[in-house]
Design a protein around this motif. Structure first.
Motif, PDB file in Angstrom:
ATOM      1  N   GLU A  57      16.270   6.774  17.686  1.00  0.00           N
ATOM      2  CA  GLU A  57      15.108   7.865  17.579  1.00  0.00           C
ATOM      3  C   GLU A  57      14.341   8.203  18.630  1.00  0.00           C
ATOM      4  OE1 GLU A  57      15.833   5.447  15.274  1.00  0.00           O
ATOM      5  OE2 GLU A  57      16.009   6.426  13.075  1.00  0.00           O
ATOM      6  N   LEU A  90      15.785  10.461  20.756  1.00  0.00           N
ATOM      7  CA  LEU A  90      15.677  12.066  20.310  1.00  0.00           C
ATOM      8  C   LEU A  90      14.283  12.539  20.540  1.00  0.00           C
ATOM      9  CD1 LEU A  90      17.103  11.977  16.612  1.00  0.00           C
ATOM     10  CD2 LEU A  90      18.394  12.206  18.750  1.00  0.00           C
ATOM     11  N   ILE A  91      13.093  11.615  20.212  1.00  0.00           N
ATOM     12  CA  ILE A  91      11.962  12.089  20.599  1.00  0.00           C
ATOM     13  C   ILE A  91      11.671  12.351  22.100  1.00  0.00           C
ATOM     14  CG2 ILE A  91       9.584  10.970  20.998  1.00  0.00           C
ATOM     15  CD1 ILE A  91      10.257   9.664  18.189  1.00  0.00           C
ATOM     16  N   LEU A 124      13.586  15.698  23.003  1.00  0.00           N
ATOM     17  CA  LEU A 124      12.934  17.018  22.209  1.00  0.00           C
ATOM     18  C   LEU A 124      11.541  17.392  22.504  1.00  0.00           C
ATOM     19  CD1 LEU A 124      14.914  16.537  18.729  1.00  0.00           C
ATOM     20  CD2 LEU A 124      15.574  18.044  20.606  1.00  0.00           C
ATOM     21  N   LEU A 176      21.195  16.805  12.807  1.00  0.00           N
ATOM     22  CA  LEU A 176      20.012  15.984  12.685  1.00  0.00           C
ATOM     23  C   LEU A 176      19.467  15.544  11.249  1.00  0.00           C
ATOM     24  CD1 LEU A 176      17.830  17.975  15.584  1.00  0.00           C
ATOM     25  CD2 LEU A 176      18.390  15.178  15.658  1.00  0.00           C
ATOM     26  N   VAL A 183      11.920  16.609  13.464  1.00  0.00           N
ATOM     27  CA  VAL A 183      12.910  16.829  14.988  1.00  0.00           C
ATOM     28  C   VAL A 183      13.540  18.193  14.646  1.00  0.00           C
ATOM     29  CG1 VAL A 183      13.343  14.611  15.586  1.00  0.00           C
ATOM     30  CG2 VAL A 183      14.626  15.500  13.787  1.00  0.00           C
ATOM     31  N   CYS A 218       6.495  10.847  17.583  1.00  0.00           N
ATOM     32  CA  CYS A 218       6.804  12.058  18.092  1.00  0.00           C
ATOM     33  C   CYS A 218       5.607  13.062  18.215  1.00  0.00           C
ATOM     34  CB  CYS A 218       7.904  12.702  17.118  1.00  0.00           C
ATOM     35  SG  CYS A 218       8.639  14.241  17.536  1.00  0.00           S
TER      36      CYS A 218
END
Length: 336
Positions: A50, A53-54, A57, A84, A96, A326
């Motif tokens: 994760e 991804l953070i 993005l 996702l 996300v 995030c």
């Protein structure tokens, strides 16, 4: 909060467009194919990374994320949104996915989710349609037509009734006057019309408020608010709160607040979503994502002014785990 919304002294100075002040900015130096590959690797195998991804993005603006999404589709044959949704869960999944959708897609899906199933989440509809520009509303409608193959207005007619439906149907057309010109005489006439339709009679003629607040330009309504205070000795917001109730009151007040200051309106929404027992993660995520490239810096400034603490500190206190990480990345550091 009442002192903020009742103070009209500086209101006419806000006739100029609000500054664009996003916290998520154009990255520039990046390779969408490499980012797509990194995202794929982060979701492959057992467990999802994760933090990767953070990192990707939240450090690309939406236009860049769309390039990554296309590169991902070209490389894998899958929509990044779908993968996702398969590889993440809960509020983090929603967050996300929101970042990867276009702003119009995100707004449209928030609206569709709000009217799906038993009961309509009117507060979501109110927040979106009170605060969005004509261009944003029309883009939302275009997405709905493309995905559902019929107009959004049909669902709103079916789901809403009474005066709130009348007001929402006006707003969803995206035909609000957006000129910067202000007519002083018209402001006086509109203020008088609303005074006579509310405070000055037994019962309230809600249609007069709807017609003015849902169709006139924000600069014109700003001038009308000042004229109304001169006639009534009470702010229009207080009059609405005393004369109306329920969802229509909430919508009319939301429009008046957005007319005065969109950043202050969103700061209040964020605070109320984190105050007290339990945090409404969906509201926090929606506002943080949707305003991240528009005016989130201004929202942060209003938040600190209103509540004497930073938005970042409240996010750190109320939201944890990957969702908190995030949102902190989207929020950015405190601006002293």
């Amino acid at each position: 909060m009442l002192s903020l919304w009742d103070n009209l002294e500086d209101l006419l100075d806000s006739d100029c467009p609000e500054n664009q002040a996003g916290t998520v900015i154009h990255h520039g130096e990046f390779d969408p194919k490499q980012d797509a590959q990194t995202l794929k690797e982060a979701m492959d195998g057992i467990g999802t990374k994760e933090d990767i991804l953070i990192d990707i993005l939240t450090h690309r603006d939406n236009a860049e994320r769309q390039l990554i999404r296309k590169a991902y589709q070209d490389a894998t044959g899958n929509d990044l949104v779908d993968d996702l949704q398969s590889e993440t869960r809960g509020d983090f999944e929603d967050l996300v996915v929101a970042l990867v959708r276009t702003p119009a897609e995100f707004d449209c899906h928030e609206v569709m989710d709000a009217i799906k199933g038993a009961g309509t989440k009117d507060s979501v509809l109110i927040e979106i349609f009170a605060s969005r520009t004509n261009q944003e509303i029309k883009a939302l409608n275009d997405v709905h037509l493309k995905e559902k193959e019929y107009l959004l207005i049909r669902d709103l007619r079916d789901e809403l009734n009474g005066d709130i439906r009348k007001a929402m149907l006006l707003l969803v057309e995206g035909e609000r006057d957006e000129s910067a010109d202000v007519n002083e005489q018209e402001a006086v006439q509109d203020a008088e019309a609303m005074y006579q339709a509310g405070e000055d009679k037994w019962g309230t003629d809600e249609s007069t408020f709807i017609e003015i607040l849902c169709k006139k330009s924000f600069p014109q309504i700003r001038r009308t608010l000042v004229k109304y205070k001169n006639i009534s000795e009470k702010s229009l917001q207080k009059s609405i709160e005393s004369e109306m109730s329920g969802e229509l009151e909430e919508l009319m007040v939301a429009i008046v607040k957005c007319v005065k200051s969109r950043p202050a309106y969103f700061a209040e929404r964020l605070h109320d979503s984190m105050e007290g027992s339990g945090t409404c993660e969906a509201t926090v995520c929606r506002i943080m994502v949707s305003r991240s490239e528009i005016d989130l810096k201004n929202i942060k400034a209003e938040y600190k002014k209103l509540y004497k603490r930073s938005l970042l500190s409240d996010i750190e206190k109320d939201l944890s785990g990957h969702v908190g990480d995030c949102l902190k990345a989207i929020c950015g550091p405190d601006d002293d």
